[in-house]
Design an enzyme around this catalytic site. Structure first.
Site: not given
Ligand SMILES: O=C(O)/C=C(\CC(=O)C(=O)O)C(=O)O
Length: 305
Positions: A34, A182, A78, A50, A32, A125, A263, A258, A131
């Site tokens: 990005h 998670h 996202t 964001y 996991h 996904r 964030n 991650d 949020r």
């Protein structure tokens, strides 16, 4: 060329992570992580909630090598919406050492899905964290799930623990393997045998197609201490939750850094110390091999397994 300004208070990824003390088993997969942009080359999506700092494929692959991982599973975040170009670019550059989890809309064509597959995408996904995304109707998601199921892909779901009861019927009717990000974001201030986490364990116990990533202690922890400044026993409040899952479902767990940790508000962890967290939640060599090698290989590189 578009210039992007990071969201206020944005924390950049750790530039000089420690070399882990824990030696990863050969062939370990960071399942996991990005890539973000770079924004000038792969613009962030207009509908994003964001704006991150850039985190390129070269920087991700340098981290992979520094920490001792062999492969990556790169998850579409996202901030790129359903524009998977940065992800696909990273997959092509990985020489087969990365697989991808994409985000697609109902309008995606079969040809586009085929191109994603050829690049190394093996899942979509579905994000339910309010949020991060606007609501997508469940019939739309179910239609996408049915289409990717035909290709042998699976579905990755991201949600918060309080929302599991409402989402249960949808999740349990998905036709594919289902990977939960998670651990479904448990509230770790509650005891590990609290009904909320028990519901998540029941979800896994009763549905053999459900897997989970025992990742993101830095996101879930309330009392820390954080993985910085050489701390070898960080995020102690998360350990009982992750360990319970690893020991109960050793063949359906995955782990990821991650990186670049979007964030986070409070601190940025040292990724080397995050790797040192693994033996606290997977205490034996056998559990570690399953978590880091056997399970992700079975799911993402089944022919090489
Ligand atoms: O990186 C993660 O897994 C978690 C995220 C970001 C995210 O998922 C996204 O933007 O798609 C979060 O909790 O903000």
């Amino acid at each position: 060329m578009t210039a992007f300004t990071k969201s206020p208070g944005w924390l950049d990824w750790h530039a000089h992570p420690a070399k882990p003390t824990f030696k990863l088993p050969p062939g370990s997969v960071d399942a996991h992580c990005h890539v973000f942009g770079p924004g000038a080359q792969f613009p962030y999506a207009p509908e994003r909630k964001y704006t991150p700092c850039d985190a390129s494929k070269e920087q991700l692959f340098a981290l992979r090598d520094h920490l001792g991982f062999d492969r990556n599973v790169i998850v579409q975040a996202t901030c790129h919406g359903a524009d998977n170009r940065a992800l696909v670019d990273a997959l092509h550059a990985s020489a087969g050492r990365a697989r991808g989890v994409a985000t697609v809309k109902r309008s995606v064509s079969d040809e586009e899905l085929q191109q994603l597959h050829a690049a190394g995408v093996r899942a979509v996904r579905f994000n339910f964290v309010k949020r991060l995304v606007d609501f997508t109707p469940k019939d739309e998601l179910m239609e996408i799930a049915a289409r990717v199921h035909q290709r042998g892909w699976h579905v990755v779901i991201y949600f918060e623990a309080v929302d599991l009861p409402e989402l249960w019927d949808f999740f349990t009717s998905l036709p594919t393997a289902v990977v939960v990000d998670h651990m479904g974001r448990p509230d770790v201030s509650k005891p590990v045998d609290d009904p909320q986490f028990e519901l998540f364990l029941r979800f896994m116990r009763e549905h053999a197609n459900v897997w989970t990533k025992v990742s993101c202690p830095e996101r879930l922890s309330i009392t820390g201490p954080s993985a910085r400044d050489g701390e070898q026993a960080p995020y102690r409040d998360v350990v009982p939750f992750a360990r319970r899952v690893v020991e109960s479902f050793p063949d359906r767990v995955l782990w990821g850094t991650d990186w670049p940790h979007p964030n986070l508000k409070d601190h940025m962890p040292d990724d080397g110390l995050l790797v040192d967290f693994i033996p606290h939640i997977a205490p034996t060599a056998e559990l570690q091999r399953k978590l880091l090698v056997d399970n992700p290989m079975r799911l993402y590189w089944p022919r090489e397994n």
